[in-house]
Design a protein around this motif. Structure first.
Motif, PDB file in Angstrom:
ATOM      1  N   GLY A 218       0.814  -1.211   0.000  1.00  0.00           N
ATOM      2  CA  GLY A 218       0.000   0.000   0.000  1.00  0.00           C
ATOM      3  C   GLY A 218       0.845   1.258   0.000  1.00  0.00           C
ATOM      4  O   GLY A 218       0.566   2.214  -0.740  1.00  0.00           O
ATOM      5  N   LEU A 219       1.899   1.274   0.792  1.00  0.00           N
ATOM      6  CA  LEU A 219       2.773   2.449   0.833  1.00  0.00           C
ATOM      7  C   LEU A 219       3.494   2.640  -0.499  1.00  0.00           C
ATOM      8  O   LEU A 219       3.657   3.772  -0.971  1.00  0.00           O
ATOM      9  CB  LEU A 219       3.786   2.298   1.972  1.00  0.00           C
ATOM     10  N   ALA A 220       3.921   1.540  -1.112  1.00  0.00           N
ATOM     11  CA  ALA A 220       4.553   1.645  -2.433  1.00  0.00           C
ATOM     12  C   ALA A 220       3.583   2.243  -3.445  1.00  0.00           C
ATOM     13  O   ALA A 220       3.948   3.117  -4.242  1.00  0.00           O
ATOM     14  CB  ALA A 220       5.036   0.266  -2.895  1.00  0.00           C
ATOM     15  N   MET A 221       2.326   1.780  -3.402  1.00  0.00           N
ATOM     16  CA  MET A 221       1.322   2.313  -4.316  1.00  0.00           C
ATOM     17  C   MET A 221       1.055   3.795  -4.052  1.00  0.00           C
ATOM     18  O   MET A 221       0.925   4.594  -4.996  1.00  0.00           O
ATOM     19  CB  MET A 221       0.027   1.519  -4.195  1.00  0.00           C
ATOM     20  N   ALA A 222       0.973   4.175  -2.784  1.00  0.00           N
ATOM     21  CA  ALA A 222       0.740   5.578  -2.444  1.00  0.00           C
ATOM     22  C   ALA A 222       1.861   6.460  -2.981  1.00  0.00           C
ATOM     23  O   ALA A 222       1.615   7.553  -3.507  1.00  0.00           O
ATOM     24  CB  ALA A 222       0.623   5.739  -0.929  1.00  0.00           C
ATOM     25  N   LEU A 223       3.094   5.992  -2.873  1.00  0.00           N
ATOM     26  CA  LEU A 223       4.235   6.769  -3.372  1.00  0.00           C
ATOM     27  C   LEU A 223       4.156   6.940  -4.897  1.00  0.00           C
ATOM     28  O   LEU A 223       4.411   8.028  -5.426  1.00  0.00           O
ATOM     29  CB  LEU A 223       5.547   6.078  -2.992  1.00  0.00           C
ATOM     30  N   VAL A 224       3.794   5.866  -5.595  1.00  0.00           N
ATOM     31  CA  VAL A 224       3.692   5.934  -7.060  1.00  0.00           C
ATOM     32  C   VAL A 224       2.637   6.945  -7.485  1.00  0.00           C
ATOM     33  O   VAL A 224       2.870   7.799  -8.349  1.00  0.00           O
ATOM     34  CB  VAL A 224       3.365   4.544  -7.651  1.00  0.00           C
ATOM     35  N   LEU A 375      12.282  12.247  -3.681  1.00  0.00           N
ATOM     36  CA  LEU A 375      12.508  11.424  -2.489  1.00  0.00           C
ATOM     37  C   LEU A 375      11.598  10.204  -2.476  1.00  0.00           C
ATOM     38  O   LEU A 375      11.989   9.116  -2.034  1.00  0.00           O
ATOM     39  CB  LEU A 375      12.289  12.266  -1.231  1.00  0.00           C
ATOM     40  N   PHE A 376      10.370  10.373  -2.971  1.00  0.00           N
ATOM     41  CA  PHE A 376       9.445   9.240  -3.056  1.00  0.00           C
ATOM     42  C   PHE A 376      10.000   8.164  -3.987  1.00  0.00           C
ATOM     43  O   PHE A 376       9.896   6.964  -3.704  1.00  0.00           O
ATOM     44  CB  PHE A 376       8.078   9.701  -3.550  1.00  0.00           C
ATOM     45  N   ALA A 377      10.576   8.583  -5.122  1.00  0.00           N
ATOM     46  CA  ALA A 377      11.155   7.621  -6.063  1.00  0.00           C
ATOM     47  C   ALA A 377      12.324   6.880  -5.426  1.00  0.00           C
ATOM     48  O   ALA A 377      12.487   5.667  -5.614  1.00  0.00           O
ATOM     49  CB  ALA A 377      11.607   8.340  -7.329  1.00  0.00           C
ATOM     50  N   ALA A 378      13.138   7.607  -4.648  1.00  0.00           N
ATOM     51  CA  ALA A 378      14.249   6.960  -3.942  1.00  0.00           C
ATOM     52  C   ALA A 378      13.726   5.932  -2.944  1.00  0.00           C
ATOM     53  O   ALA A 378      14.294   4.837  -2.800  1.00  0.00           O
ATOM     54  CB  ALA A 378      15.099   8.020  -3.236  1.00  0.00           C
ATOM     55  N   ALA A 379      12.633   6.258  -2.263  1.00  0.00           N
ATOM     56  CA  ALA A 379      12.047   5.328  -1.294  1.00  0.00           C
ATOM     57  C   ALA A 379      11.542   4.065  -1.988  1.00  0.00           C
ATOM     58  O   ALA A 379      11.602   2.964  -1.418  1.00  0.00           O
ATOM     59  CB  ALA A 379      10.912   6.010  -0.544  1.00  0.00           C
ATOM     60  N   LEU A 380      11.041   4.210  -3.217  1.00  0.00           N
ATOM     61  CA  LEU A 380      10.528   3.046  -3.944  1.00  0.00           C
ATOM     62  C   LEU A 380      11.630   2.030  -4.240  1.00  0.00           C
ATOM     63  O   LEU A 380      11.347   0.833  -4.368  1.00  0.00           O
ATOM     64  CB  LEU A 380       9.857   3.497  -5.242  1.00  0.00           C
ATOM     65  N   ILE A 381      12.856   2.486  -4.373  1.00  0.00           N
ATOM     66  CA  ILE A 381      13.970   1.550  -4.567  1.00  0.00           C
ATOM     67  C   ILE A 381      14.081   0.633  -3.356  1.00  0.00           C
ATOM     68  O   ILE A 381      14.324  -0.571  -3.478  1.00  0.00           O
ATOM     69  CB  ILE A 381      15.286   2.320  -4.803  1.00  0.00           C
TER      70      ILE A 381
END
Length: 400
Positions: A218-224, A375-381
């Motif tokens: 869910g958090l990954a989806m929210a970031l995307v 920063l969100f994209a970095a977190a997705l890594i």
């Protein structure tokens, strides 16, 4: 790791894939019509920028409520019935939007449309995961490609309507009729209860989804979706106000991102089958991070456009992978519930992408505001470890 096994796909599953692709495209089509007709709505109803912003936020919240409604409807009947109800509600509210005489009626209809968006979002993804199970390999990205294609067609439809001097009422009404008619034709070909929710093989794999896995997806989806909405809402303003481009050039930012997004989603299934979800998410997030870094550091409009293009090459493939990963965790009617709840993070992301980036931009500048999606994209890594490394779309654990 097991080798990828391609199952024999029945004509019923293939027909359902086409029908669900149509549903994805209709969702993108009508949403694009509503968004690109906003200038006409603003002048027609005397809407202020603040009122439009409030309306967008409320619609997002109602869409989240619609996703909850979709869960209840799908568990009670099926995702096919739920999706057909959602498409019908889009058509009905679209007609009311088209003929709305004043602001109260317009906002009431937009509220109903928001609920419909949530219902369709959740149920199309329910269908997509069950269809993917039928294929035995990853095909979910192709549905999102249909959504992108539909949104492009919607924007072109409005552009053509403007050139032909078609009125707001006529354009929105025709778009609503397209949704109604196409939904009626394709709806019966969607997967019903026997082919999806109540299928015995699905029931065998039903399981309680671990809370940690659910939250991570869910958090990954929210970031995307936060990144996606940040680009949609603020890219044109960034080019025009910060980089001093023309309005025509500024509009190309979203076009570059969406065009790359369509290409990514058309080819995403192939990359996932070959390299596995975890590797694809890691690389996609890395590409998105590079693109957004170029955007933040851009000295002028051209380099910013290149940055948005690169970001669109990577990031849009991650959202369908989140739903695909959820499809591995449970089955049957339990899967409907998980997909509907996971879809709630979609709307959390859109609120973050619009609100946080806007707030940071107000305090400093849009250039600094785009540091947030970077920063969100970095977190997705980092979140890539949540996804499995196998290349098959739906395999049971070897211990079962």
């Amino acid at each position: 790791m097991k080798p990828t096994e391609y199952t024999n796909v029945s004509s019923r599953i293939r027909d359902a894939r086409v029908a669900n692709s149509v549903a994805f495209a209709l969702q993108g089509f009508f949403l694009a019509v509503i968004l690109t007709e906003l200038p006409q709505a603003q002048s027609r109803f005397g809407l202020s920028d603040t009122l439009i912003l409030v309306a967008v936020v409320v619609i997002s919240l109602l869409a989240a409520a619609g996703s909850v409604v979709a869960e209840q409807l799908a568990v009670r009947w099926s995702s096919r019935v739920t999706l057909r109800i959602g498409l019908g509600l889009i058509a009905v509210t679209g007609v009311v939007i088209a003929f709305a005489p004043d602001q109260p009626v317009l906002f009431a209809a937009l509220g109903g449309y928001g609920v419909a968006v949530g219902i369709v979002d959740a149920s199309t993804n329910m269908q997509a995961v069950f269809i993917q199970h039928g294929y035995g390999r990853f095909v979910l990205s192709s549905f999102y490609a249909a959504w992108s294609a539909g949104s492009i067609l919607g924007a072109l439809f409005v552009s053509g309507s403007e050139k032909l001097h078609v009125t707001w009422t006529e354009a929105v009404f025709v778009a609503a009729m397209v949704v109604l008619l196409a939904g009626l034709v394709s709806g019966p070909r969607l997967l019903g209860t026997r082919q999806a929710e109540a299928e015995p093989t699905e029931a065998e794999h039903a399981a309680v989804v671990p809370l940690r896995a659910y939250l991570m997806l869910g958090l990954a989806m929210a970031l995307v979706f936060a990144i996606d909405l940040a680009v949609g809402n603020w890219s044109a303003l960034y080019l025009k106000n910060e980089l001093l481009s023309s309005s025509a050039t500024a509009a190309l930012a979203l076009a570059a991102y969406q065009g790359a997004s369509l290409l990514t989603r058309l080819t995403g299934d192939l990359w996932v089958r070959r390299f596995g979800p975890r590797a694809v998410v890691r690389v996609a997030a890395g590409i998105g991070m590079i693109g957004l870094l170029i955007v933040v550091c851009a000295p002028g409009p051209v380099s910013a456009l290149i940055g948005f293009l690169i970001a669109g090459i990577g990031l849009p493939v991650i959202a369908p992978l989140c739903f695909s990963e959820a499809g591995r965790l449970t089955g049957g009617s339990g899967l409907d519930a998980v997909i509907a709840r996971l879809n709630l993070f979609n709307y959390a992301g859109t609120l973050i992408g619009g609100g946080v980036v806007g707030a940071v931009s107000d305090l400093s500048s849009l250039r600094i505001g785009f540091v947030i999606p970077l920063l969100f994209a970095a977190a997705l890594i980092v979140f890539a470890r949540t996804f499995h490394a196998r290349t098959t779309a739906h395999e049971p654990d070897e211990s079962t």
